[in-house]
Scaffold this active site. Structure first.
Site, PDB file in Angstrom:
ATOM      1  N   ASP A 180       0.760  -1.245   0.000  1.00 15.05           N
ATOM      2  CA  ASP A 180       0.000   0.000   0.000  1.00 15.05           C
ATOM      3  C   ASP A 180       0.796   1.303   0.000  1.00 15.05           C
ATOM      4  O   ASP A 180       0.530   2.196  -0.779  1.00 15.05           O
ATOM      5  CB  ASP A 180      -0.933   0.031   1.210  1.00 15.05           C
ATOM      6  CG  ASP A 180      -1.864  -1.166   1.265  1.00 15.05           C
ATOM      7  OD1 ASP A 180      -1.668  -2.117   0.488  1.00 15.05           O
ATOM      8  OD2 ASP A 180      -2.791  -1.150   2.082  1.00 15.05           O
ATOM      9  N   GLU A 446       1.895  -9.573  11.496  1.00  8.39           N
ATOM     10  CA  GLU A 446       1.575  -9.123  10.136  1.00  8.39           C
ATOM     11  C   GLU A 446       2.879  -8.769   9.398  1.00  8.39           C
ATOM     12  O   GLU A 446       3.068  -9.129   8.247  1.00  8.39           O
ATOM     13  CB  GLU A 446       0.660  -7.895  10.248  1.00  8.39           C
ATOM     14  CG  GLU A 446       0.108  -7.401   8.937  1.00  8.39           C
ATOM     15  CD  GLU A 446      -0.750  -6.152   9.122  1.00  8.39           C
ATOM     16  OE1 GLU A 446      -0.798  -5.604  10.247  1.00  8.39           O
ATOM     17  OE2 GLU A 446      -1.366  -5.700   8.131  1.00  8.39           O
TER      18      GLU A 446
HETATM   19  C1  2M8 Z   1      -3.351  -4.174   3.581  1.00  9.01           C
HETATM   20  O1  2M8 Z   1      -4.188  -3.401   2.755  1.00  9.01           O
HETATM   21  C2  2M8 Z   1      -5.501  -2.991   3.170  1.00  9.01           C
HETATM   22  C3  2M8 Z   1      -6.177  -2.389   1.954  1.00  9.01           C
HETATM   23  O2  2M8 Z   1      -6.338  -3.358   0.975  1.00  9.01           O
HETATM   24  C4  2M8 Z   1      -5.507  -2.000   4.308  1.00  9.01           C
HETATM   25  O3  2M8 Z   1      -4.450  -1.484   4.672  1.00  9.01           O
HETATM   26  O4  2M8 Z   1      -6.594  -1.765   4.846  1.00  9.01           O
HETATM   27  C5  2M8 Z   1      -2.158  -4.660   2.711  1.00  9.01           C
HETATM   28  O5  2M8 Z   1      -1.123  -5.161   3.522  1.00  9.01           O
HETATM   29  C6  2M8 Z   1      -2.621  -5.710   1.715  1.00  9.01           C
HETATM   30  O6  2M8 Z   1      -1.541  -6.250   1.008  1.00  9.01           O
HETATM   31  C7  2M8 Z   1      -3.394  -6.829   2.392  1.00  9.01           C
HETATM   32  O7  2M8 Z   1      -3.933  -7.682   1.424  1.00  9.01           O
HETATM   33  C8  2M8 Z   1      -4.516  -6.286   3.277  1.00  9.01           C
HETATM   34  C9  2M8 Z   1      -5.188  -7.361   4.122  1.00  9.01           C
HETATM   35  O8  2M8 Z   1      -4.237  -8.137   4.783  1.00  9.01           O
HETATM   36  O9  2M8 Z   1      -4.015  -5.268   4.177  1.00  9.01           O
END
Ligand code: 2M8
Length: 479
Positions: A180, A446
Site C-alpha cells: 500500500d 503481520e
Molecule cells: C493491507 O491493505 C488494506 C487495503 O487493501 C488495508 O491497509 O486496509 C495490505 O497489507 C494488503 O496487502 C493486504 O492484502 C490487506 C489485508 O491483509 O491489508
C-alpha cells in the site's frame, strides 16, 4: 523435500490455531479486528497453507472468492461480509457501492465487494491446493470450476489493464499491488489531490499503532483515487486514473499464475499452449519495460511519469524520481495519447525482486536479482533477518511503517520459492529457517522489523500462519 531440524516449538500448533480462529465458515479473514472481511491475495496465500490442514477448506476459501468475480473478469480485492458492522472497516461496502456503481462492469448483484484488484496469485494457489489432494479435487470438480474463472481473470488483466500498451498489467490504485504505502508510490501519488481529512474516518487506527500504518495524507489520496474510479463506473480505459503504474510484483505473479494455468489446462485436457505463449510474451514485456540492468532490479514504471511532478500538498515541485520517458496522459487532460513511455521509478522495492518467481527468466537476470537480494539494499543472508519490503539504504526506509521497510511473510515466501526455482537451495533453506523462527517468535505478526524480527502490525495474522505452515511442511517438519 529436504528434511531439516524440527519446526520451532509452537509453529504448527500455533499456525493451525490462527487459521482456525480466523476461519468464518466460508473463508478466512486476514485478522478479525483490522481486516474483518475476505481479501483477494490473502485468501490465495491462506489456501496455500490451509491445504495442509484441510484441502476441502482450502478449495472452499478460493471458491468463495471466485464466486464474487465480476462479469468483466476482475476478482475484487475485498469481498465484504454482510454480518460485519459497516464501521468496522474503512472503506467499507457503503463506500465502494459495487452492486450499483459497478453494475456496468458486471459486479455481483447480491454480494458487496470493492472495485479494485490485488495481485493474481490465484491460479498458482488453485494448482497447489489441487496438488494437496488431487483425488478430492477431482471428485469435487475443483479445477474444472475454477479454470474458466481464472482464465477470465487473466483475460481481464491482459485486455482491460494493459493501459501502457506495452503488454504489461497496470495498477490504478496503490492498494492493488498490495504494498500500500511503498515509497515506490510516493512520486506517482504526489500528483493526486487528497480527499479532505474531515470527509472520512479511518478504522485502521482503532487496531494499530499510527506509526506502523500509512499516514493520513496517504489515506486522503487512497480515498480520492478509489472514489474517482468508483464514480467512473470502475471503467478502466475511459477512467484515466491519476495513478497508473506497471508494477514488477503484480506482473511477475501473473506470469507465475499463467504457468500454473497452463498446468491446470493440461490436467483438464484443455489446450495449455495459449497460456504458455502468454507467459512467454509477458516475460519478454516484463524484461523489456521494467528491468534495469544498472540497478540489478526490476523497477516500477510510472505511466504518467517522465518529468517533474507537482506536490499537491505544497503546490511546489517534488524531487523527480523518474528516469526519463516522454509521453503521458494526465487524467481529464484531453485525448488519450501514447502511454508507452512513462518513467521508471528509481526506488528499490521488494516487488522488484519478485520476478525471481518466473520460470523462464533469463539466467543472467536471475543471477543479478540474487546478487541484489544478497547485497546491501536487501541484506538477504547478511544484515537482514528477513528481506525488507523496501531498500535498507533508501531515503524513505522506515523499519516500522508498513510497506516502507518492514519484512512481510508473503514476500519472503515468494522469494524462497524463487531462490529454489533458480538454483539457490542453500539461500532458500536459510531463508526458510528464518521465516519459520520469526513467524513463531513474532506471534505470527503481520510484518516485522527486518533486522531483528520484532513484531509489528497486528498479530495472529492469517497469511503469516499459512505460509509458515506451508514452509514447515516443505521442510518435512509437519506431515
Ligand atoms: C493491507 O491493505 C488494506 C487495503 O487493501 C488495508 O491497509 O486496509 C495490505 O497489507 C494488503 O496487502 C493486504 O492484502 C490487506 C489485508 O491483509 O491489508
Amino acid at each position: 523435500m529436504t528434511s531439516a531440524r524440527p519446526a520451532p516449538t509452537g509453529l504448527t500448533s500455533g499456525a493451525r490455531r490462527v487459521l482456525q480462529e480466523n476461519w468464518t465458515g466460508s473463508c478466512t479473514v486476514p485478522s478479525p479486528g483490522l481486516y474483518p472481511h475476505q481479501w483477494s491475495w490473502d485468501s490465495a496465500f491462506i489456501a496455500i497453507g490451509s491445504r495442509h490442514i484441510s484441502p476441502r477448506r482450502a478449495q472452499r476459501e478460493l471458491e468463495t472468492l471466485l464466486a464474487a468475480q465480476w462479469g468483466d473478469g476482475r476478482i475484487p480485492h475485498i469481498v465484504f461480509n454482510p454480518a460485519v458492522p459497516p464501521a468496522a472497516y474503512f472503506p467499507g461496502p457503503d463506500f465502494w457501492r459495487s452492486a450499483t456503481a459497478g453494475a456496468a462492469a458486471g459486479a455481483p448483484r447480491h454480494t458487496e465487494t470493492s472495485g479494485i484488484v490485488q495481485p493474481p496469485v490465484h491460479a498458482l494457489a488453485c494448482l497447489l491446493v489441487h496438488r494437496a489432494d488431487p483425488r478430492s479435487s477431482a471428485r469435487h470438480g475443483f479445477l474444472a470450476r475454477a479454470y474458466p474463472r481464472l482464465a477470465a481473470w487473466h483475460r481481464y488483466l491482459g485486455r482491460a489493464r494493459d493501459l501502457g500498451g506495452g503488454g504489461l498489467v497496470s495498477v490504478v490504485h496503490p492498494w492493488e499491488p498490495g504494498m500500500d504505502n511503498s515509497p515506490c508510490w510516493d512520486a506517482p501519488l504526489a500528483r493526486v489531490a487528497p480527499a479532505p481529512p474531515g470527509t472520512f474516518r479511518r478504522a485502521d487506527l482503532d487496531h494499530g499503532a499510527a506509526s506502523d500504518r500509512p499516514t493520513d495524507l496517504d489515506y486522503g489520496r487512497y480515498v480520492r483515487l478509489a472514489a474517482d474510479y468508483r464514480d467512473g463506473g470502475y471503467a478502466d480505459h475511459t477512467a484515466g486514473s491519476a495513478f497508473l503504474v506497471e508494477d514488477p510484483g503484480v506482473n511477475a505473479l501473473l506470469i507465475a499464475s499463467e504457468h500454473a494455468l497452463a498446468e491446470i489446462a493440461a490436467l483438464l485436457g484443455a489446450d495449455a499452449a495459449p497460456h504458455r505463449t502468454r507467459a512467454a510474451d509477458l516475460t519478454a514485456a516484463l524484461v523489456d519495460r521494467l528491468w534495469d540492468p544498472a540497478a540489478g532490479l526490476f523497477l516500477c514504471r510510472d505511466l504518467h511519469g517522465g518529468g517533474p511532478v507537482r506536490d499537491l500538498r505544497s503546490g511546489g515541485p517534488v524531487r523527480d524520481l523518474h528516469g526519463g520517458g516522454s509521453v503521458r496522459e494526465l487524467h481529464g487532460g484531453g485525448p488519450v495519447r501514447d502511454l508507452r513511455g512513462g518513467g521508471l521509478v528509481r526506488e528499490f522495492g521488494a516487488a522488484g525482486l519478485l520476478p525471481l518467481l518466473v520460470p523462464g527468466l533469463p539466467g543472467d537476470i536471475a543471477a543479478a536479482l540474487v546478487r541484489t537480494a544478497c547485497g546491501d539494499h536487501f541484506g538477504l543472508g547478511r544484515t537482514a533477518r528477513l528481506v525488507p519490503s523496501y531498500d535498507l539504504l533508501g531515503p524513505a526506509f522506515d523499519l516500522a511503517r508498513y510497506w516502507r521497510g518492514p519484512a512481510w511473510f508473503n514476500v519472503n515466501w515468494l522469494l524462497e520459492r524463487g531462490l529454489r526455482l533458480h538454483g539457490e537451495p542453500e539461500l532458500a533453506d536459510a531463508l526458510r529457517t528464518a521465516v519459520l523462527e520469526t513467524a513463531v517468535t513474532s506471534g505470527f505478526a503481520e510484518y516485522v522489523d527486518p533486522y531483528t524480527g520484532e513484531a509489528r502490525g497486528t498479530r495472529d495474522f492469517s497469511w503469516t500462519a499459512a505460509l509458515a505452515l506451508d514452509l514447515a511442511v516443505a521442510a518435512g517438519q509437519e506431515p
